[in-house]
Write an enzyme that holds these catalytic residues in place. Structure first.
Site, mmCIF file in Angstrom:
data_model
loop_
_atom_site.group_PDB
_atom_site.id
_atom_site.type_symbol
_atom_site.label_atom_id
_atom_site.label_comp_id
_atom_site.label_asym_id
_atom_site.label_seq_id
_atom_site.Cartn_x
_atom_site.Cartn_y
_atom_site.Cartn_z
ATOM 1 N N ARG A 55 0.837 -1.192 0.000
ATOM 2 C CA ARG A 55 0.000 0.000 0.000
ATOM 3 C C ARG A 55 0.873 1.243 0.000
ATOM 4 O O ARG A 55 1.993 1.218 0.467
ATOM 5 C CB ARG A 55 -0.856 0.041 1.264
ATOM 6 C CG ARG A 55 -1.710 -1.173 1.432
ATOM 7 C CD ARG A 55 -2.366 -1.143 2.805
ATOM 8 N NE ARG A 55 -2.962 -2.438 3.092
ATOM 9 C CZ ARG A 55 -3.597 -2.742 4.218
ATOM 10 N NH1 ARG A 55 -3.696 -1.827 5.178
ATOM 11 N NH2 ARG A 55 -4.117 -3.925 4.387
ATOM 12 N N ASP A 57 0.219 5.410 1.236
ATOM 13 C CA ASP A 57 -0.748 6.259 1.938
ATOM 14 C C ASP A 57 -1.248 7.398 1.057
ATOM 15 O O ASP A 57 -0.650 7.729 0.035
ATOM 16 C CB ASP A 57 -0.096 6.865 3.192
ATOM 17 C CG ASP A 57 0.030 5.831 4.298
ATOM 18 O OD1 ASP A 57 -0.763 4.867 4.314
ATOM 19 O OD2 ASP A 57 0.935 5.988 5.147
ATOM 20 N N TYR A 115 12.438 3.235 -1.891
ATOM 21 C CA TYR A 115 11.658 4.461 -1.768
ATOM 22 C C TYR A 115 12.609 5.647 -1.899
ATOM 23 O O TYR A 115 13.774 5.569 -1.502
ATOM 24 C CB TYR A 115 10.981 4.549 -0.399
ATOM 25 C CG TYR A 115 9.720 3.717 -0.256
ATOM 26 C CD1 TYR A 115 8.477 4.261 -0.553
ATOM 27 C CD2 TYR A 115 9.774 2.394 0.187
ATOM 28 C CE1 TYR A 115 7.315 3.518 -0.413
ATOM 29 C CE2 TYR A 115 8.610 1.641 0.328
ATOM 30 C CZ TYR A 115 7.386 2.212 0.027
ATOM 31 O OH TYR A 115 6.247 1.471 0.160
ATOM 32 N N ARG A 203 8.731 7.172 6.239
ATOM 33 C CA ARG A 203 8.443 8.532 6.706
ATOM 34 C C ARG A 203 8.931 8.750 8.139
ATOM 35 O O ARG A 203 9.322 9.868 8.503
ATOM 36 C CB ARG A 203 6.949 8.830 6.579
ATOM 37 C CG ARG A 203 6.524 8.988 5.107
ATOM 38 C CD ARG A 203 5.021 8.931 4.943
ATOM 39 N NE ARG A 203 4.369 9.930 5.767
ATOM 40 C CZ ARG A 203 3.061 9.935 6.009
ATOM 41 N NH1 ARG A 203 2.280 8.995 5.498
ATOM 42 N NH2 ARG A 203 2.540 10.873 6.760
#
Lengths: 252, 252
Positions: A55, A57, A115, A203
């Site tokens: 997933r 966000d 990422y 994050r």
């Protein structure tokens, strides 16, 4: 005329997450997954389920999300890609479509994920970057953040760097293969590659590194937080979703 | 306590043109100019007129638009900048604010302007670039476009490269100081600097250069069109506004 048969396809998908609730189907707002499923259903004429590598966000973007889906269609992969991109909104693009083995699974077959997180480090945020980078107006020490990022590399318990760890059912141990912080002008890029990431892990790590860059924490504090294996605290804030891109997923 | 006096300020403004009708006040949709005027009126408590170095069309962005305005305020330029950025929407940013001489005029005092135009030259457009670059999926010959761009340099009649020239009232002669086309990966950047530009001149020149890059026109054709001094035809399409940025304005 050939009879259409059920085949598994693998897509590489890029999206601007601004207008979506995230990757996953949500009850009351459009998701990237749902938009893809509806588009593919329109092309194939049958209901479609699509499975992503993971997933993302709300507000998070993707450059190389990977997904698989089983479709009954006469179209070859290239024609399918064209048909999708012709129907999809411009903020979702299929970058590649190929036939996959029937045992290929976008999430379970993934061996490595990258990422990238982008920060604009200057007094004023360029308007055209506001949805694709985090704005940090105060000075940041890039080499200090890079040093701290290196402390994340290896196999660790990332309990302190995830929101809602749910530690009873899922291990919080993950392995990070590489983590670099580089600057070019006012743009700072965080690149992190690992075997998988916990909820809000990237994050949280970037949020902590930004505190290191601002002088509020030391690079040495990373190892302490990893070793303590305690839950996330106010020392580890989440960096805003807009700066985050799911960059690439690797498979065997 | 000092009495506020009327003073002229010079602003450098960046904006994402996506949500606006353009720079100039329009009857029925918000403009960048109007948004700035209303913000400054809220800060100063008096009606405000702001004068830009020139208009930009709907969808066109700015990195370094310059504007002047006369304000009655006790705020110094730095406090004014902060007050503006705190009230303005995130797609408009004041990059700098300084006191200006009373004879400074953002349009009439300008000696040189630079525009940049961005093209993404690959099969698929990255979603996060779709509002800030033009997508060209077919191959483009960059050195051929660069060669053609050089033919624009100098003092010429640009009647063939402007929409609605209105030649009875305004000269279509302008001087271009530099025009380059460079590529980096899939991103192609057009940089053009001149003493001023006619309506849609940059987008017309880029539109023609893209036809040169695709092989539909030769670099030599530029001089022929300039020398003919005839009005714009279908050979000179406008490149879409999204790729265009007003980059910088120079003053004596």
């Amino acid at each position: 005329m050939t009879t259409p048969i059920l085949r598994r396809f693998r897509f590489t998908v890029a999206y601007d997450g601004t207008a979506y609730s995230g990757w996953q189907v949500q009850p009351r707002s459009p998701s990237v997954q749902q938009t893809l499923e509806e588009t593919l259903a329109g092309i194939t004429g049958h209901p479609v389920k699509i499975h992503g590598s993971g997933r993302t966000d709300q507000g998070v973007h993707a450059c190389g999300q990977v997904a698989h889906t089983d479709l009954t269609t006469r179209l070859d992969a290239t024609s399918l890609l064209r048909a999708c991109n012709a129907r999809l909104p411009a903020d979702i693009r299929i970058r590649s479509a190929v036939l996959a083995r029937s045992d290929f699974h976008a999430r379970r077959s993934a061996t490595r994920k990258e990422y990238r997180y982008f920060v604009w480090n200057d007094a004023v945020m360029p308007p055209e970057r506001r949805l694709y980078a985090a704005h940090v107006p105060h000075p940041l020490d890039v080499s200090r953040m890079h040093e701290a990022a290196r402390a994340f590399v290896g196999k660790h318990d990332f309990a302190a760097f995830t929101a809602n760890p749910n530690r009873e059912v899922e291990s919080t141990v993950r392995e990070i293969f590489a983590f670099t912080v580089t600057a070019r002008g006012h743009a700072i890029t965080f690149r992190v590659c690992g075997n998988g990431f916990l909820y809000k892990q990237v994050r949280s790590m970037v949020g902590f590194l930004l505190r290191v860059g601002a002088g509020a924490e030391t690079p040495e504090a990373v190892s302490g937080l990893l070793d303590a294996r305690s839950s996330r605290t106010a020392r580890v804030p989440s960096a805003i979703p807009q700066g985050l891109f799911l960059w690439r997923v690797w498979y065997r």
